[in-house]
Write a protein that holds these residues in place. Structure first.
Motif, PDB file in Angstrom:
ATOM      1  N   ARG A 141     -57.169  -6.619  33.075  1.00  0.00           N
ATOM      2  CA  ARG A 141     -57.971  -6.524  34.622  1.00  0.00           C
ATOM      3  C   ARG A 141     -59.272  -6.261  34.470  1.00  0.00           C
ATOM      4  NH1 ARG A 141     -54.559  -2.297  33.459  1.00  0.00           N
ATOM      5  NH2 ARG A 141     -55.393  -0.276  33.370  1.00  0.00           N
ATOM      6  N   HIS A 142     -59.950  -5.643  33.251  1.00  0.00           N
ATOM      7  CA  HIS A 142     -61.276  -5.425  33.307  1.00  0.00           C
ATOM      8  C   HIS A 142     -62.078  -6.708  32.524  1.00  0.00           C
ATOM      9  CE1 HIS A 142     -60.572  -0.624  33.156  1.00  0.00           C
ATOM     10  NE2 HIS A 142     -60.255  -1.242  34.326  1.00  0.00           N
ATOM     11  N   ARG A 143     -61.402  -7.476  32.337  1.00  0.00           N
ATOM     12  CA  ARG A 143     -61.879  -8.595  31.673  1.00  0.00           C
ATOM     13  C   ARG A 143     -61.724  -9.854  32.577  1.00  0.00           C
ATOM     14  NH1 ARG A 143     -59.561  -9.314  25.840  1.00  0.00           N
ATOM     15  NH2 ARG A 143     -60.430 -11.126  25.929  1.00  0.00           N
ATOM     16  N   TYR A 144     -62.297  -9.844  33.906  1.00  0.00           N
ATOM     17  CA  TYR A 144     -62.129 -10.916  34.926  1.00  0.00           C
ATOM     18  C   TYR A 144     -62.488 -12.103  34.482  1.00  0.00           C
ATOM     19  CZ  TYR A 144     -62.232 -13.098  39.593  1.00  0.00           C
ATOM     20  OH  TYR A 144     -62.111 -13.986  40.427  1.00  0.00           O
ATOM     21  N   GLU A 145     -63.574 -12.202  33.760  1.00  0.00           N
ATOM     22  CA  GLU A 145     -64.383 -13.439  33.649  1.00  0.00           C
ATOM     23  C   GLU A 145     -63.574 -13.903  32.253  1.00  0.00           C
ATOM     24  OE1 GLU A 145     -67.559 -10.509  32.633  1.00  0.00           O
ATOM     25  OE2 GLU A 145     -65.557 -10.595  33.561  1.00  0.00           O
ATOM     26  N   ASP A 146     -63.011 -13.634  31.382  1.00  0.00           N
ATOM     27  CA  ASP A 146     -62.146 -14.051  30.303  1.00  0.00           C
ATOM     28  C   ASP A 146     -60.736 -14.863  30.838  1.00  0.00           C
ATOM     29  OD1 ASP A 146     -64.208 -12.926  28.833  1.00  0.00           O
ATOM     30  OD2 ASP A 146     -63.274 -11.235  28.057  1.00  0.00           O
ATOM     31  N   ILE A 147     -60.286 -14.380  31.811  1.00  0.00           N
ATOM     32  CA  ILE A 147     -58.874 -15.034  31.921  1.00  0.00           C
ATOM     33  C   ILE A 147     -58.680 -16.386  32.067  1.00  0.00           C
ATOM     34  CG2 ILE A 147     -57.284 -14.981  33.903  1.00  0.00           C
ATOM     35  CD1 ILE A 147     -57.853 -12.180  34.553  1.00  0.00           C
ATOM     36  N   GLU A 148     -59.863 -17.082  32.683  1.00  0.00           N
ATOM     37  CA  GLU A 148     -59.975 -18.619  32.675  1.00  0.00           C
ATOM     38  C   GLU A 148     -60.055 -19.008  31.045  1.00  0.00           C
ATOM     39  OE1 GLU A 148     -62.816 -22.219  34.185  1.00  0.00           O
ATOM     40  OE2 GLU A 148     -63.329 -20.320  34.824  1.00  0.00           O
ATOM     41  N   GLN A 149     -60.685 -18.301  30.460  1.00  0.00           N
ATOM     42  CA  GLN A 149     -60.904 -18.895  28.897  1.00  0.00           C
ATOM     43  C   GLN A 149     -59.411 -18.769  28.142  1.00  0.00           C
ATOM     44  OE1 GLN A 149     -64.269 -17.459  26.761  1.00  0.00           O
ATOM     45  NE2 GLN A 149     -65.018 -16.660  28.724  1.00  0.00           N
ATOM     46  N   SER A 187     -66.668 -11.443  27.807  1.00  0.00           N
ATOM     47  CA  SER A 187     -67.091 -10.431  28.806  1.00  0.00           C
ATOM     48  C   SER A 187     -67.655  -9.227  28.105  1.00  0.00           C
ATOM     49  CB  SER A 187     -65.582  -9.797  29.278  1.00  0.00           C
ATOM     50  OG  SER A 187     -64.992  -9.158  28.508  1.00  0.00           O
ATOM     51  N   PRO A 188     -68.693  -8.663  28.599  1.00  0.00           N
ATOM     52  CA  PRO A 188     -69.288  -7.593  28.002  1.00  0.00           C
ATOM     53  C   PRO A 188     -68.481  -6.466  27.319  1.00  0.00           C
ATOM     54  CG  PRO A 188     -70.280  -8.099  30.068  1.00  0.00           C
ATOM     55  CD  PRO A 188     -69.049  -8.813  29.968  1.00  0.00           C
ATOM     56  N   GLN A 189     -67.410  -6.231  28.070  1.00  0.00           N
ATOM     57  CA  GLN A 189     -66.430  -5.023  27.514  1.00  0.00           C
ATOM     58  C   GLN A 189     -65.631  -5.563  26.379  1.00  0.00           C
ATOM     59  OE1 GLN A 189     -66.500  -6.396  30.384  1.00  0.00           O
ATOM     60  NE2 GLN A 189     -65.852  -5.235  32.210  1.00  0.00           N
ATOM     61  N   CYS A 243     -63.619   5.531  17.221  1.00  0.00           N
ATOM     62  CA  CYS A 243     -62.590   5.091  18.137  1.00  0.00           C
ATOM     63  C   CYS A 243     -63.065   3.973  18.736  1.00  0.00           C
ATOM     64  CB  CYS A 243     -61.893   6.100  19.064  1.00  0.00           C
ATOM     65  SG  CYS A 243     -60.719   5.325  20.035  1.00  0.00           S
ATOM     66  N   VAL A 244     -62.314   2.710  18.837  1.00  0.00           N
ATOM     67  CA  VAL A 244     -62.862   1.519  19.321  1.00  0.00           C
ATOM     68  C   VAL A 244     -61.860   1.234  20.562  1.00  0.00           C
ATOM     69  CG1 VAL A 244     -63.088  -1.031  19.246  1.00  0.00           C
ATOM     70  CG2 VAL A 244     -63.671   0.669  17.182  1.00  0.00           C
ATOM     71  N   GLU A 245     -62.393   1.116  21.797  1.00  0.00           N
ATOM     72  CA  GLU A 245     -61.555   1.157  22.947  1.00  0.00           C
ATOM     73  C   GLU A 245     -61.418  -0.435  23.423  1.00  0.00           C
ATOM     74  OE1 GLU A 245     -59.899   3.065  24.965  1.00  0.00           O
ATOM     75  OE2 GLU A 245     -60.602   5.132  24.155  1.00  0.00           O
TER      76      GLU A 245
END
Length: 595
Positions: A466-474, A327-329, A459-461
């Motif tokens: 919940r903001h990485r919707y497309e990563d959940i499948e991976q 995910s981009p984030q 600072c690295v956020e």
């Protein structure tokens, strides 16, 4: 008194309580249940250990409603040895008023002062903590307190509940050393809470009307476009937005908007990358009335078109680091961490519990830290002068080795004194002759520690799941391979879709726990919806407010930690069983059985 051990039964809690009870014939179930929780938490009866949160947020409806009422009550009680306190829902003392000097001194000795957390988890049975844990008014007098140092006090605390949402906001507490005053204290506390809840209703009504007026004005402009209005309790969107942003894009946009709306200081522009590949450009204006922030108005411009992405690779776009996610984030966080690490910067990695902050640092160190030792330091278990001095000495020694990479984990848990000591230590160091320093932190109700932040370069956020919707499948596939390397179990499309809708309040830690449990359970080759644990069966179609999101996550955690036992979860959260079932239906949480 011997120190009880965690995990003891209710009978043992009753026995321990009877050892110190002034009148063993009047054993109160409320107190015995609280003692049992105190033992399970491992609270030490011989010492006070209330964590301290620096600069708790006072700009909330609870304090705005309560403080004027407490000022009037203080005038009525002037000269009486009675302390009045307001806490938030976690037991953080937000305000304390007391006119008696002797009582002020005694309260200071037991850390019952603003900023300290007086929940049962840390202080055991007490008026504030027990009222919050049980959800009911609580009088705790003398030897009913679990910690010995509190047995000089009588306390009456009443939960403060939002008058329309019925969510727990905090508690009002009265404390005195005068014996035999429990009835008077409880009557006064109950009356005061009714006044506070009435004022909260009035403030909420004024805030909602103000936000609605600004929302209508935004929608009535010449070229309104998509418009969103968000506060702690209200969410409104116009037809242009609901038609233009749907599915995962809408979930991501609303999550970001809620977080922006919660920051009363933010006003201006921000761009959000949506799961579809589009970018939402947000122009944010605050709705302020009567010197109070009523929420935020978002005027939204959508850039780009939804992209049909190829299936995500089995591993990760960052296979070189061994990290999962595309995910981009997430990739932005990885890139920022790489840049900070390779430049030798001192930096902070911030994010919610379980998002993988330490994992990210370890992966970057493996890739770029050849010949440098990674040293991880946890906050000290005690903040006594000796323990604090020893911890600071160890940090200094580790940083003295220029080849070390020192990671200070969970710095939000450091007390005020230890923070000051750490700031002084770091300010005196010669950066050119020391190791690299990395800190990790979780969000808290405390304000930002500007002095500590000034000593760091960046600072690295790290984004929550919940903001990485497309990563959940991976991530699901990754953990399936980890826990069944020779197996071939997969998730059905329906189960995977439900996992993607889950809010994952404990982030990666919870995903890993869920998949590990699924693999261990006997089932068919394909994991279906019926195989998922209760905390994953979230199918609410309601647009939830920020307060409702907190409540939903608390219920999910409760079910997860209590083996889906609805009755125990309801009791421990201080709500009735009927209310719990109503909330389960509202939030779309489907436990495995509803007996």
């Amino acid at each position: 008194m011997p120190q009880p051990q965690p995990g003891n039964s209710l009978a043992v809690a009753r026995e321990r309580y009877l050892e110190v009870a002034e009148d063993p014939g009047r054993v109160r179930p409320l107190v015995v249940a609280s003692w049992q929780r105190s033992m399970e938490y491992g609270v030490k009866s011989g010492e006070i250990s209330a964590p301290y949160i620096e600069n708790p947020n006072l700009d909330v409806p609870l304090t705005k409603a309560a403080l004027p009422i407490l000022d009037r009550l203080f005038e009525q009680l002037a000269g009486d040895a009675v302390a009045m306190m307001i806490t938030d829902h976690q037991g953080v003392v937000l305000s304390r008023t007391v006119s008696d000097e002797g009582l002020t001194t005694r309260l200071g000795r037991v850390q019952l002062v603003p900023g300290h957390v007086y929940s049962e988890r840390y202080v055991g049975t007490n008026g504030i903590g027990t009222a919050l844990a049980s959800g009911r008014p609580a009088v705790i007098a003398g030897n009913e307190h679990y910690v010995e140092a509190l047995r000089y006090f009588q306390c009456a605390a009443v939960p403060i509940v939002h008058p329309t949402r019925r969510t727990l906001l905090g508690a009002f507490n009265l404390t005195t050393t005068r014996q035999g005053s429990a009835g008077m204290l409880m009557a006064l506390a109950s009356s005061t809470v009714r006044q506070i809840e009435s004022e909260i209703a009035a403030i909420s009504s004024r805030r909602e009307r103000a936000l609605f007026q600004d929302y209508l004005a935004a929608c009535a402009s010449v070229r309104p476009g998509p418009v969103l209005a968000v506060s702690r309790e209200v969410l409104m969107m116009n037809e242009q937005l609901s038609a233009a942003v749907i599915g995962p894009d809408q979930h991501a946009l609303l999550d970001h908007a809620r977080e922006i709306a919660d920051d009363a200081r933010f006003e201006g522009r921000r761009s959000i990358a949506l799961p579809s590949g589009r970018v939402a450009e947000l122009r944010v204006s605050r709705c302020r009335r009567e010197d109070s922030d009523a929420g935020a108005i978002f005027r939204i411009r959508l850039i780009g078109r939804p992209q049909l992405r190829p299936p995500a690779p089995e591993g990760s776009r960052r296979a070189d680091l061994g990290l999962v996610g595309s995910s981009p984030q997430w990739l932005d966080a990885v890139t920022a961490c790489e840049a900070a690490f390779t430049s030798g910067s001192w930096f902070l990695v911030a994010g919610e519990a379980g998002v993988g902050k330490t994992t990210l640092v370890e992966a970057v160190h493996r890739a770029y830290g050849a010949g440098r030792r990674l040293v991880v330091a946890e906050p000290p278990s005690s903040e006594s002068p000796h323990a604090s001095e020893q911890w600071l000495h160890e940090v200094r020694d580790r940083l003295a080795e220029s080849s070390n990479v020192v990671v200070l984990r969970d710095v939000q848990l450091l007390g005020n004194g230890l923070r000051r000591g750490l700031r002084g230590l770091l300010a005196d160091l010669d950066r050119a002759a020391t190791g690299q320093l990395i800190m990790t932190s979780q969000p808290t109700t405390a304000g930002a520690d500007a002095h500590l932040g000034d000593l760091l370069d960046t600072c690295v956020e790290v984004p929550p799941i919940r903001h990485r919707y497309e990563d959940i499948e991976q991530l699901v596939r990754f953990f399936l391979r980890r826990y069944q390397p020779n197996g071939d179990r997969t998730c059905s499309p329906e189960a995977l879709a439900m996992l993607q809708r889950c809010p994952w309040p404990e982030n990666l830690r919870q995903i890993e726990s869920v998949i590990r449990g699924l693999v261990r359970r006997p089932a068919g080759r394909v994991i279906g919806v019926e195989d998922l644990p209760p905390e994953c069966r979230v199918s609410s179609r309601n647009v939830l407010t920020a307060m409702e999101l907190l409540e939903r996550d608390a219920i999910l955690r409760g079910l997860m930690h209590r083996n889906a036992n609805v009755q125990r979860t309801a009791r421990d959260l201080g709500i009735s069983r009927a209310t719990m079932y109503r909330k389960l239906r509202y939030y779309g949480i489907v436990p495995s059985s509803l007996s």
